[in-house]
Motif scaffolding. Structure first.
Motif, PDB file in Angstrom:
ATOM      1  N   HIS A  32      81.265  50.461  65.201  1.00 15.10           N
ATOM      2  CA  HIS A  32      82.670  50.115  65.033  1.00 15.10           C
ATOM      3  C   HIS A  32      83.308  49.855  66.386  1.00 15.10           C
ATOM      4  O   HIS A  32      83.531  48.718  66.762  1.00 15.10           O
ATOM      5  CB  HIS A  32      83.397  51.235  64.296  1.00 15.10           C
ATOM      6  N   THR A  33      83.574  50.905  67.131  1.00 17.02           N
ATOM      7  CA  THR A  33      84.178  50.766  68.451  1.00 17.02           C
ATOM      8  C   THR A  33      83.135  51.063  69.514  1.00 17.02           C
ATOM      9  O   THR A  33      82.375  52.019  69.382  1.00 17.02           O
ATOM     10  CB  THR A  33      85.364  51.732  68.612  1.00 17.02           C
ATOM     11  N   THR A  52      86.828  46.835  69.663  1.00 20.38           N
ATOM     12  CA  THR A  52      86.577  47.148  68.262  1.00 20.38           C
ATOM     13  C   THR A  52      85.598  46.144  67.666  1.00 20.38           C
ATOM     14  O   THR A  52      85.244  45.139  68.293  1.00 20.38           O
ATOM     15  CB  THR A  52      87.885  47.125  67.471  1.00 20.38           C
ATOM     16  N   ASP A  53      85.205  46.391  66.428  1.00 21.71           N
ATOM     17  CA  ASP A  53      84.239  45.496  65.795  1.00 21.71           C
ATOM     18  C   ASP A  53      84.849  44.154  65.418  1.00 21.71           C
ATOM     19  O   ASP A  53      84.123  43.205  65.126  1.00 21.71           O
ATOM     20  CB  ASP A  53      83.584  46.155  64.577  1.00 21.71           C
ATOM     21  N   TRP A  99      80.215  55.048  64.933  1.00 25.66           N
ATOM     22  CA  TRP A  99      79.952  54.494  63.605  1.00 25.66           C
ATOM     23  C   TRP A  99      80.305  55.575  62.600  1.00 25.66           C
ATOM     24  O   TRP A  99      79.713  56.647  62.615  1.00 25.66           O
ATOM     25  CB  TRP A  99      78.490  54.073  63.461  1.00 25.66           C
TER      26      TRP A  99
END
Length: 115
Positions: A32-33, A52-53, A99
């Motif tokens: 994610h990040t 970020t994603d 995640w």
């Protein structure tokens, strides 16, 4: 088991540039990040930049205008382009990835800026 592998650190002169890489291995999940931290000798570990994603980038005050964070989702890799390096930027740079509720750290890569 997820591992983060950093590379790209080294010894440079003031004013030069470096590009750090951090790849997430052992997972097919897209992080994610993804973030970069740095820790200078005798100092606490501070956040440098995060992405970020969906590509939103954030920079700490010390990095604005000088750093560029990017990521390759297909490779699960984050990059940190560092320009106009100064001796005070000497530190161990760490990658962090998240995640869901899991947070992973890399082993760190040394960046040394010396005249």
């Amino acid at each position: 088991q997820v591992t983060l592998v950093e590379s790209g650190g080294g010894l440079v002169h003031p004013g030069e540039s470096l590009r750090l890489s951090c790849a997430a291995h052992g997972t097919s999940n897209s992080m994610h990040t993804m973030e970069w931290y740095r820790q200078a000798p005798g100092k606490q570990r501070d956040e440098v930049a995060r992405i970020t994603d969906d590509g939103y980038a954030y920079y700490g005050d010390s990095g604005k205008g000088r750093l560029t964070i990017s990521r390759d989702g297909a490779k699960n890799t984050v990059y940190l382009q560092m320009d106009s390096l100064k001796p005070e930027h000497t530190a161990v740079y760490y990658c962090q990835a998240a995640w869901r509720s899991y947070v992973y750290w890399g082993q760190g890569t040394q960046v040394t800026v010396r005249p």
